[in-house]
Design a protein around this motif. Structure first.
Motif, short mmCIF file in Angstrom:
data_model
loop_
_atom_site.label_atom_id
_atom_site.label_comp_id
_atom_site.label_asym_id
_atom_site.label_seq_id
_atom_site.Cartn_x
_atom_site.Cartn_y
_atom_site.Cartn_z
N SER A 1 43.26 55.02 38.18
CA SER A 1 44.16 53.85 38.18
C SER A 1 45.05 53.84 36.93
CB SER A 1 43.38 52.53 38.31
OG SER A 1 42.61 52.27 37.16
N TYR B 1 45.32 45.60 37.70
CA TYR B 1 44.71 46.81 37.13
C TYR B 1 44.03 46.44 35.82
CZ TYR B 1 48.72 48.74 39.74
OH TYR B 1 49.66 49.03 40.69
N CYS C 1 40.59 51.75 32.20
CA CYS C 1 40.57 52.42 33.52
C CYS C 1 39.45 53.44 33.55
CB CYS C 1 41.90 53.14 33.76
SG CYS C 1 43.25 52.00 34.07
#
Ligand code: KG4
Ligand code: ZN
Length: 348
Positions: free
Chosen positions: A270, A292, A298
């Motif tokens: 991501s 996100y 991530c």
């Protein structure tokens, strides 16, 4: 509620303290990637040994950074799986033991639940319910999320995970480990349209993925153009493009089928900017908000483990005194937070 989180499932040691009122207080991350790079992938025994060296000093460091004494901690969360068993046992042993010594509960966290809920660390967290796209080194899943522990996996990979496909592509092209960021960087120099790779499984109904076939296209194309540096960048771009389009097509299908109003994207891949651009455009098209984690959360980290630990403990979860490590553990096996009888009560 203030919780210490420990992540040691693979080659990153992550430690953090999360407070349900004040948010993330401190976090530290140590990546062993350079050590494993010379072997072309993670060497499990080296990973365990390094976690042993790093975890306790890092716990001291984050407690100092967060100005938090052990008396101020209400629990300890550790990653219990899935992952490398030796690496998991280090975090589980340390986490469970500290919790026992400090007289607070320990909570065993599923690594992918950490990724799944990591956007909740951000200033504008997604509300439940949402659709999640989990894209990491070991997983590629579409998950219908109703609340903490209420997960229905509606799409999964039938072979390689997307991060694994990035890593294997990097290896075939002679790039280093971990491959994802290197393929992404090289793709920036690629010329669009020179090579076009297939979008696997998009013509079949359903939400499952398959990425292993793309390797063959990378390999045969590179064999035909070996030594041509521009071709290498063009291949990286063609590969990334095929992956991004496939993920976007499946997310569109999942959003249409579930009618969920939000999309959460998490896990190492991501961080990929081309993927974010593709999914942001999909969000506008489908009128859903896309969430996100910040780039540093991530990939693997302790913050997501401390967060899930705090949320589960706050919701009343309790754990037995035994420490837990599950190298294979699916999201489907998780349940919402609940109190389990503590073996402490049976001690003399
Ligand atoms: O979530 P993560 O840190 O570990 C697992 O739980 O597996 O994901 C690691 C994966 C690796 O395969 C790595 O190559 C990939 O995420 N990755 C990326 C990027 N950054 C990390 N893949 C594509 N583009 C990136 N920028
Ligand atoms: Zn991960």
């Amino acid at each position: 509620m203030r919780v210490l989180g420990i992540e040691t499932s693979c080659d990153e040691t992550g430690v953090a303290i999360y407070d349900t009122h004040a948010g993330l207080l401190a976090h530290a991350l140590y990546s062993q990637a350079p050590e494993h790079a010379r072997y072309g992938g993670v060497v499990p025994e080296l990973a365990s040994r390094d976690h042993i060296r790093k975890t306790l000093p890092m716990i001291r460091e984050v407690m100092a950074d967060a100005a938090t004494s052990r008396q101020q901690l209400d629990g300890v969360a550790y990653t219990a799986g899935p992952g490398l068993v030796g690496a998991l046992l280090v975090g589980a042993g340390i986490g469970r033991s500290l919790a026992f010594a400090w007289g607070v509960p320990a909570v065993a966290i599923h690594h992918m639940e950490g990724h799944l809920l990591s956007p909740l660390l951000e200033p504008d967290p997604p509300a439940f319910p949402f659709l999640a796209l989990l894209v990491s080194g070991g997983h590629t899943q579409l998950v219908q999320v109703q609340g903490i522990g209420a997960y229905e996996v509606i799409g999964d990979t039938v072979d390689d995970a997307v991060g694994e496909a990035f890593d294997k592509t990097a290896k075939l092209l002679g790039l280093g480990y971990p491959g994802g960021p290197q393929v992404a960087r090289l793709a920036e120099q690629g010329r669009p349209g020179r090579f076009v790779f297939p979008r696997p499984m998009v013509n079949r109904p359903g939400l499952d993925f398959s990425f292993s076939g793309l390797k063959t296209f990378v390999l045969t194309t590179w064999q035909q153009h070996a030594g041509d540096e521009q071709a290498k960048a063009d291949i990286a771009l063609a590969f990334q493009h095929a992956v991004v389009e496939t993920l976007v097509i499946k997310c569109r299908r999942a959003l249409q089928a579930t009618r969920l109003p939000r999309l959460v994207v998490a896990g190492g891949v991501s961080a990929n900017r081309a993927l974010r651009a593709g999914l942001d455009a999909l969000g506008r098209e489908c009128r859903v908000t896309v969430h996100y984690p910040r780039p540093e959360f991530c990939t693997d980290n302790g913050a997501m483990i401390a967060l899930v630990g705090a949320l589960r403990l706050q919701a009343g979860q309790s754990e037995p005194l035994a420490f837990q490590a599950y190298p294979r553990w699916t999201l489907k096996q998780l349940t919402p937070p609940r109190a389990t009888p503590s073996t402490l009560e049976t001690l003399p």
